[in-house]
Design a protein around this motif. Structure first.
Motif, mmCIF file in Angstrom:
data_model
loop_
_atom_site.group_PDB
_atom_site.id
_atom_site.type_symbol
_atom_site.label_atom_id
_atom_site.label_comp_id
_atom_site.label_asym_id
_atom_site.label_seq_id
_atom_site.Cartn_x
_atom_site.Cartn_y
_atom_site.Cartn_z
ATOM 1 N N VAL A 355 34.896 73.117 33.279
ATOM 2 C CA VAL A 355 33.821 71.834 33.853
ATOM 3 C C VAL A 355 33.826 72.385 35.514
ATOM 4 C CG1 VAL A 355 34.323 69.355 34.071
ATOM 5 C CG2 VAL A 355 35.445 70.554 31.901
ATOM 6 N N GLU A 356 35.046 72.407 35.704
ATOM 7 C CA GLU A 356 34.979 72.902 37.495
ATOM 8 C C GLU A 356 33.829 74.431 38.091
ATOM 9 O OE1 GLU A 356 37.030 73.945 41.677
ATOM 10 O OE2 GLU A 356 38.426 72.726 40.320
ATOM 11 N N HIS A 357 33.941 74.657 36.533
ATOM 12 C CA HIS A 357 33.237 76.261 37.163
ATOM 13 C C HIS A 357 31.202 76.154 36.677
ATOM 14 C CE1 HIS A 357 37.001 79.256 36.182
ATOM 15 N NE2 HIS A 357 36.340 78.358 37.964
ATOM 16 N N SER A 358 32.081 75.093 35.387
ATOM 17 C CA SER A 358 30.292 74.700 35.183
ATOM 18 C C SER A 358 29.361 74.268 35.876
ATOM 19 C CB SER A 358 30.275 73.819 33.859
ATOM 20 O OG SER A 358 30.795 74.798 32.215
ATOM 21 N N ALA A 359 30.220 72.873 36.734
ATOM 22 C CA ALA A 359 29.726 72.177 37.746
ATOM 23 C C ALA A 359 29.069 72.654 38.900
ATOM 24 C CB ALA A 359 30.481 71.660 38.448
ATOM 25 N N VAL A 360 29.936 73.863 39.298
ATOM 26 C CA VAL A 360 29.915 74.959 40.457
ATOM 27 C C VAL A 360 28.187 75.698 39.773
ATOM 28 C CG1 VAL A 360 30.993 76.759 41.423
ATOM 29 C CG2 VAL A 360 32.257 75.296 41.213
ATOM 30 N N ILE A 361 28.336 76.383 39.029
ATOM 31 C CA ILE A 361 27.669 77.328 38.624
ATOM 32 C C ILE A 361 25.523 76.389 38.722
ATOM 33 C CG2 ILE A 361 26.020 78.641 36.634
ATOM 34 C CD1 ILE A 361 29.033 79.129 36.159
ATOM 35 N N TRP A 362 26.417 75.211 37.925
ATOM 36 C CA TRP A 362 24.984 73.890 37.851
ATOM 37 C C TRP A 362 24.747 73.919 38.989
ATOM 38 C CZ3 TRP A 362 21.160 72.653 35.077
ATOM 39 C CH2 TRP A 362 20.728 71.208 35.164
ATOM 40 N N GLU A 363 25.507 73.688 39.964
ATOM 41 C CA GLU A 363 25.246 73.141 41.804
ATOM 42 C C GLU A 363 23.747 74.123 42.561
ATOM 43 O OE1 GLU A 363 24.308 71.445 44.902
ATOM 44 O OE2 GLU A 363 25.020 70.601 43.358
ATOM 45 N N GLN A 364 24.699 75.867 42.178
ATOM 46 C CA GLN A 364 24.386 76.606 42.850
ATOM 47 C C GLN A 364 22.523 77.237 42.277
ATOM 48 O OE1 GLN A 364 25.182 78.556 44.776
ATOM 49 N NE2 GLN A 364 27.554 77.607 45.212
ATOM 50 N N ILE A 365 22.242 76.798 40.302
ATOM 51 C CA ILE A 365 20.955 76.844 39.455
ATOM 52 C C ILE A 365 20.385 75.742 40.348
ATOM 53 C CG2 ILE A 365 19.942 76.217 37.837
ATOM 54 C CD1 ILE A 365 22.278 77.499 36.171
ATOM 55 N N GLN A 366 20.312 74.685 40.474
ATOM 56 C CA GLN A 366 19.762 73.576 41.246
ATOM 57 C C GLN A 366 19.501 73.875 42.360
ATOM 58 O OE1 GLN A 366 18.492 71.097 39.767
ATOM 59 N NE2 GLN A 366 19.434 71.526 37.841
ATOM 60 N N ARG A 367 20.331 74.274 43.767
ATOM 61 C CA ARG A 367 20.361 75.047 45.206
ATOM 62 C C ARG A 367 18.801 75.963 44.685
ATOM 63 N NH1 ARG A 367 24.562 76.601 48.610
ATOM 64 N NH2 ARG A 367 25.229 74.228 48.151
ATOM 65 N N ALA A 368 18.969 77.128 43.630
ATOM 66 C CA ALA A 368 17.833 77.899 43.594
ATOM 67 C C ALA A 368 16.640 77.556 43.492
ATOM 68 C CB ALA A 368 18.488 79.151 42.616
ATOM 69 N N LYS A 369 16.450 76.726 42.748
ATOM 70 C CA LYS A 369 15.290 75.807 42.094
ATOM 71 C C LYS A 369 14.396 75.078 42.989
ATOM 72 C CE LYS A 369 14.593 73.809 38.142
ATOM 73 N NZ LYS A 369 15.339 72.732 37.416
ATOM 74 N N ARG A 370 15.296 74.287 44.502
ATOM 75 C CA ARG A 370 14.902 74.070 45.398
ATOM 76 C C ARG A 370 14.648 74.471 46.006
ATOM 77 N NH1 ARG A 370 19.617 70.882 44.517
ATOM 78 N NH2 ARG A 370 20.956 71.668 46.102
ATOM 79 N N GLU A 371 15.578 75.947 46.547
ATOM 80 C CA GLU A 371 14.853 76.621 47.662
ATOM 81 C C GLU A 371 14.047 77.534 47.462
ATOM 82 O OE1 GLU A 371 18.694 77.794 49.180
ATOM 83 O OE2 GLU A 371 18.940 76.709 50.689
ATOM 84 N N ARG A 372 13.282 78.133 45.830
ATOM 85 C CA ARG A 372 12.614 78.909 45.576
ATOM 86 C C ARG A 372 13.543 80.248 45.528
ATOM 87 N NH1 ARG A 372 7.888 76.353 43.803
ATOM 88 N NH2 ARG A 372 7.554 74.465 44.560
ATOM 89 N N SER A 373 14.493 80.580 45.137
ATOM 90 C CA SER A 373 14.961 81.545 45.830
ATOM 91 C C SER A 373 15.530 82.006 44.103
ATOM 92 C CB SER A 373 16.420 80.886 46.857
ATOM 93 O OG SER A 373 17.445 80.520 46.305
ATOM 94 N N ASP A 374 16.676 83.244 44.865
ATOM 95 C CA ASP A 374 17.034 84.715 43.568
ATOM 96 C C ASP A 374 18.074 83.771 43.034
ATOM 97 O OD1 ASP A 374 14.589 85.435 41.994
ATOM 98 O OD2 ASP A 374 14.716 87.468 43.780
ATOM 99 N N LEU A 375 18.708 83.616 41.914
ATOM 100 C CA LEU A 375 20.022 83.882 41.758
ATOM 101 C C LEU A 375 20.764 84.344 40.697
ATOM 102 C CD1 LEU A 375 22.848 81.766 42.000
ATOM 103 C CD2 LEU A 375 21.880 80.306 40.245
ATOM 104 N N HIS A 376 21.770 85.338 41.079
ATOM 105 C CA HIS A 376 22.450 86.263 40.178
ATOM 106 C C HIS A 376 24.096 85.828 40.049
ATOM 107 C CE1 HIS A 376 19.050 89.317 41.219
ATOM 108 N NE2 HIS A 376 19.337 88.244 42.864
ATOM 109 N N VAL A 377 23.593 85.828 38.706
ATOM 110 C CA VAL A 377 25.170 85.101 38.388
ATOM 111 C C VAL A 377 26.098 86.318 37.390
ATOM 112 C CG1 VAL A 377 26.558 83.712 36.981
ATOM 113 C CG2 VAL A 377 24.824 82.851 38.004
ATOM 114 N N VAL A 378 27.160 87.036 37.538
ATOM 115 C CA VAL A 378 27.786 88.195 37.164
ATOM 116 C C VAL A 378 28.950 87.319 36.136
ATOM 117 C CG1 VAL A 378 28.997 90.264 37.356
ATOM 118 C CG2 VAL A 378 26.972 89.383 38.213
#
Length: 471
Positions: A355-378
């Protein structure tokens, strides 16, 4: 009431990976003869008088079990299985119902189609005057076929909806999995010699007898402030393990599932007394050291062994014993601060890492959308994670965290003669020594201890103690 004599060693374990449904395991388990490690599943009657069964089995066990505790624990599965099989019988295999019978509307459609073909032949041979008479007949047949087919489609769609609705209300979780997960199917195409070579290659450890030296860069923690609970297993602990287990879990080769112990507290109490004696004398029955492995396909049309996931089936009795042990080890590590939950969450109850990992990834996705930046997840996945851990590392980790000698001795005895075989559609392999704990009853305990030590190697905060003071 049936009488029983002492019998020799029988089938082995019963573990069900929660990631798989019972149907998937049932399709993987093959019906093998009595001379092989597998057994037919007992057809337990839901309306059975469990209270009376519990009373009868308790009396049978009281007068049938003889000898030392190891012999009793090795034979308790035989006694319970034979009595339950005599009362309830075994699950019958799937029967072929033959070709599906057609309904009234389908038969009418076939009849009209044949009539339409006959009219087509007549139309080709008919004269201009005859065609005028055939045309109304053609239109009538065409209209009837369209009407019947429309009604048949509505019937099938309604029936399919009712079936899906019934499946959802019966088991919403399993129904959602069936809709969302990728389809998995296939048959393992491998010879017995190839499969045995695969086992030896992945689960043998030529350097097993070589002792591991202490890693100099990992400081040993301070002695524990909370001592390890090495007391004899309590009845409440055994009841908690059985209560949390799924009743639909696949039984081990001795054929005894958790369901029997859930509905028969008297039988569970009898088993608990034997577990206390085994704990006190540090006895590990041979039945707990045998694993039967089945292969579950990972994807559609799987054929090679790399496309299958191996699942070990262990006896429920041994799983209850080692579940109590694993829970005490985890509680000991957490209470003494040996596990830093900021680095490690797997295997630690009360810390929902997914649950924590999913929440962190979701927050990173939302931040990338707001800042119009790329997001790389490995995503990193360890190949054969459990199978890459040698037994000596587990023993060293237990000693590293001050686990009492008596507990370490039981774990060492369990690993000393751990063997497994595999059931296939056409054969059953010979027993293979399992020198790496890929699939065993102590998986949760090894995950807590070894991953905790790994976190100390790669996480500075964990290595220096985090919020805990180390000597």
């Amino acid at each position: 009431m049936a009488k029983y004599e002492m019998q020799g060693t029988v089938g082995e374990e019963g573990v069900l990976n929660e990631l798989f449904t019972v149907q998937e395991l049932n399709s993987a388990l093959q019906k093998v003869g009595r001379s092989t490690p597998g057994r037919d599943r007992i057809c337990y009657n839901e309306a059975a008088l469990w209270q009376q069964l519990d009373k009868d089995l308790s009396i049978i066990l009281q007068y049938s079990l003889r000898g030392q505790v190891e012999s009793k624990l090795n034979s308790i599965g035989d006694i319970l299985y034979e009595e339950c099989r005599g009362r309830f019988g075994v699950v019958a295999g799937k029967r072929s119902h033959g070709p599906k019978q057609k309904g009234r509307r389908e038969m009418e459609i076939e009849m009209l189609v044949r009539r339409r073909r006959h009219l087509q032949k007549q139309w080709r041979k008919a004269s201009a005057e005859e065609k005028k008479g055939l045309k109304p007949l053609w239109e009538e047949v065409k209209k009837s076929i369209a009407s019947l087919r429309r009604a048949e489609r509505i019937r099938r769609r309604t029936r399919r909806k009712e079936k899906e609705r019934s499946s959802f209300f019966k088991n919403p979780y399993q129904h959602a999995r069936r809709l969302l997960e990728d389809k998995r199917s296939g048959k393992l195409e491998i010879t017995q010699s190839e499969l045995e070579c695969h086992f030896k290659e992945h689960y043998s450890d030529p350097a097993r007898q070589t002792p591991l030296g202490p890693p100099g860069y990992v400081p040993r923690p301070a002695p524990p402030s909370h001592l390890f609970d090495a007391a004899l297993p309590r009845l409440s602990e055994a009841e908690e393990v059985v209560q949390k287990a799924r009743a639909a879990s696949a039984p081990g080769p001795n054929g005894i599932p958790y369901k029997l112990y859930k509905h028969c507290p008297g039988v569970l109490k009898h088993l608990w007394r034997l577990l206390r004696v085994a704990w006190k004398n540090q006895v590990i029955p041979s039945e707990w050291q045998r694993a039967v492995t089945v292969f579950i396909p990972k994807e559609a049309n799987s054929t090679t062994i790399g496309q299958f996931r191996s699942i070990a089936l262990l006896n429920v009795e041994g799983k209850i014993f080692f579940s109590i042990l694993a829970k005490r080890v985890t509680s000991y590590l957490v209470s003494n601060g040996y596990i830093d939950t900021s680095c490690q969450k797997a295997g630690v109850p009360g810390f929902p890492g997914c649950v924590e990992h999913s929440a962190v990834i979701w927050e990173q996705i939302q931040r990338a959308k707001r800042e119009r930046s790329d997001l790389h997840v490995v995503w990193l996945d360890l190949a054969n994670a459990y199978g890459s851990v040698p037994h000596s590392l587990i023993e060293y980790a237990l000693e590293f965290f001050y686990i009492p000698v008596c507990i370490r001795a039981m774990v060492s005895r369990y690993f000393a003669d751990l063997q497994m075989c595999c059931t296939h559609q056409n054969f059953t392999t010979s027993w293979q020594r399992q020198e790496r704990p890929a699939l065993c009853a102590t998986s949760s305990m090894q995950a807590s201890s070894t991953s905790c030590q790994a976190a100390r190697q790669h996480c500075p905060r964990a290595a220096t103690g985090g919020g805990t003071t180390w000597s």
